[in-house]
Design a protein around this motif. Structure first.
Motif, PDB file in Angstrom:
ATOM      1  N   MET A 186      -3.417   7.544 -13.184  1.00  0.00           N
ATOM      2  CA  MET A 186      -3.914   6.890 -11.420  1.00  0.00           C
ATOM      3  C   MET A 186      -4.624   5.593 -11.499  1.00  0.00           C
ATOM      4  N   ASP A 187      -5.025   5.354 -12.986  1.00  0.00           N
ATOM      5  CA  ASP A 187      -5.306   4.210 -13.543  1.00  0.00           C
ATOM      6  C   ASP A 187      -4.450   3.394 -14.598  1.00  0.00           C
ATOM      7  N   ASN A 188      -3.114   3.645 -14.196  1.00  0.00           N
ATOM      8  CA  ASN A 188      -1.580   3.039 -14.629  1.00  0.00           C
ATOM      9  C   ASN A 188      -1.196   3.220 -13.415  1.00  0.00           C
TER      10      ASN A 188
ATOM     11  N   ILE B 137       0.887  -1.135   0.100  1.00  0.00           N
ATOM     12  CA  ILE B 137      -0.232  -0.186  -0.228  1.00  0.00           C
ATOM     13  C   ILE B 137       1.193   1.106  -0.282  1.00  0.00           C
ATOM     14  N   THR B 138       1.527   1.230   0.525  1.00  0.00           N
ATOM     15  CA  THR B 138       2.774   2.521   0.918  1.00  0.00           C
ATOM     16  C   THR B 138       3.582   2.471  -0.868  1.00  0.00           C
ATOM     17  N   GLN B 139       3.798   1.426  -1.657  1.00  0.00           N
ATOM     18  CA  GLN B 139       4.870   1.338  -2.469  1.00  0.00           C
ATOM     19  C   GLN B 139       3.629   2.364  -3.292  1.00  0.00           C
ATOM     20  N   MET B 140       1.876   1.974  -3.150  1.00  0.00           N
ATOM     21  CA  MET B 140       1.448   2.885  -4.317  1.00  0.00           C
ATOM     22  C   MET B 140       0.601   3.903  -4.021  1.00  0.00           C
ATOM     23  N   GLN B 141       0.481   3.537  -2.698  1.00  0.00           N
ATOM     24  CA  GLN B 141       0.653   5.516  -2.462  1.00  0.00           C
ATOM     25  C   GLN B 141       2.153   6.718  -2.865  1.00  0.00           C
ATOM     26  N   GLU B 142       3.149   5.748  -2.980  1.00  0.00           N
ATOM     27  CA  GLU B 142       4.016   6.373  -3.249  1.00  0.00           C
ATOM     28  C   GLU B 142       4.093   6.645  -4.966  1.00  0.00           C
ATOM     29  N   ALA B 143       3.711   6.296  -5.623  1.00  0.00           N
ATOM     30  CA  ALA B 143       3.684   5.819  -7.279  1.00  0.00           C
ATOM     31  C   ALA B 143       2.750   6.540  -7.552  1.00  0.00           C
ATOM     32  N   MET B 144       1.164   6.803  -7.148  1.00  0.00           N
ATOM     33  CA  MET B 144       0.008   7.429  -7.179  1.00  0.00           C
ATOM     34  C   MET B 144       0.717   9.308  -6.774  1.00  0.00           C
ATOM     35  N   ASN B 145       1.699   9.632  -5.713  1.00  0.00           N
ATOM     36  CA  ASN B 145       1.814  10.345  -5.128  1.00  0.00           C
ATOM     37  C   ASN B 145       2.755  10.987  -6.934  1.00  0.00           C
ATOM     38  N   THR B 146       3.834   9.970  -7.087  1.00  0.00           N
ATOM     39  CA  THR B 146       4.691  10.821  -8.307  1.00  0.00           C
ATOM     40  C   THR B 146       3.995  11.061  -9.759  1.00  0.00           C
ATOM     41  N   ALA B 147       2.544  10.399  -9.647  1.00  0.00           N
ATOM     42  CA  ALA B 147       2.180  10.558 -11.204  1.00  0.00           C
ATOM     43  C   ALA B 147       1.734  11.501 -11.217  1.00  0.00           C
ATOM     44  N   GLN B 148       0.894  11.275 -10.040  1.00  0.00           N
ATOM     45  CA  GLN B 148       0.314  13.244  -9.919  1.00  0.00           C
ATOM     46  C   GLN B 148       1.079  14.045  -9.713  1.00  0.00           C
ATOM     47  N   GLU B 149       2.099  14.017  -9.579  1.00  0.00           N
ATOM     48  CA  GLU B 149       2.814  14.891  -9.511  1.00  0.00           C
ATOM     49  C   GLU B 149       3.411  15.854 -11.265  1.00  0.00           C
ATOM     50  N   GLU B 150       3.778  13.840 -11.749  1.00  0.00           N
ATOM     51  CA  GLU B 150       3.968  14.323 -13.089  1.00  0.00           C
ATOM     52  C   GLU B 150       2.921  15.056 -14.130  1.00  0.00           C
ATOM     53  N   VAL B 151       1.689  14.389 -13.606  1.00  0.00           N
ATOM     54  CA  VAL B 151       0.757  14.978 -14.498  1.00  0.00           C
ATOM     55  C   VAL B 151       0.340  17.038 -14.017  1.00  0.00           C
TER      56      VAL B 151
END
Length: 126
Positions: free
Chosen positions: A108-110, A29-43
């Motif tokens: 987010m879907d990715n 879950i922590t890894q997914m949250q980090e990936a989501m934060n990174t993806a959000q920042e990129e968009v």
């Protein structure tokens, strides 16, 4: 097979305990949250541009779904038809904002494998 008062019967296998499985899930879950934060920042760092009326009105929106700029070419300004210009501005702005939202949804879907768009959490946004 052995018996321990703490662990119960032991068949010799090393199965993960409930606490170990919970720790693994928490780590994922922590890894997914980090990936989501990174993806959000990129968009959020991107911009999305849309035009209307054959390019006489252009709107630029950020990935944060905020309008950055509106450009209106002089030939779009007709004092006799202000409503058309207003419609073109709204159309261009809405399309740029839609593109920004769609990019965020796709990012987010990715990350979640489509899980984020399939969850209904009663108004909670992930």
């Amino acid at each position: 097979m052995g018996y321990s008062a703490r662990r119960g019967f032991n068949s010799g296998s090393m199965k993960a305990t409930g606490a170990q499985r919970q720790a693994e899930v928490q780590q994922k879950i922590t890894q997914m949250q980090e990936a989501m934060n990174t993806a959000q920042e990129e968009v959020e760092a991107k911009t999305f541009t849309s035009s209307a009326g054959g390019g006489v009105v252009t709107a630029v929106a950020s990935g944060k779904k905020e309008l950055v700029s509106i450009t209106i070419k002089p030939e779009a300004v007709d004092p006799e038809d202000v409503e058309m210009l207003q419609d073109l501005v709204v159309s261009a702005a809405n399309e740029a904002l839609r593109q920004a939202g769609e990019a965020m949804d796709q990012a987010m879907d990715n990350v979640t494998g489509g899980l984020a768009s399939n969850l209904n959490l009663g108004g909670i946004t992930i």
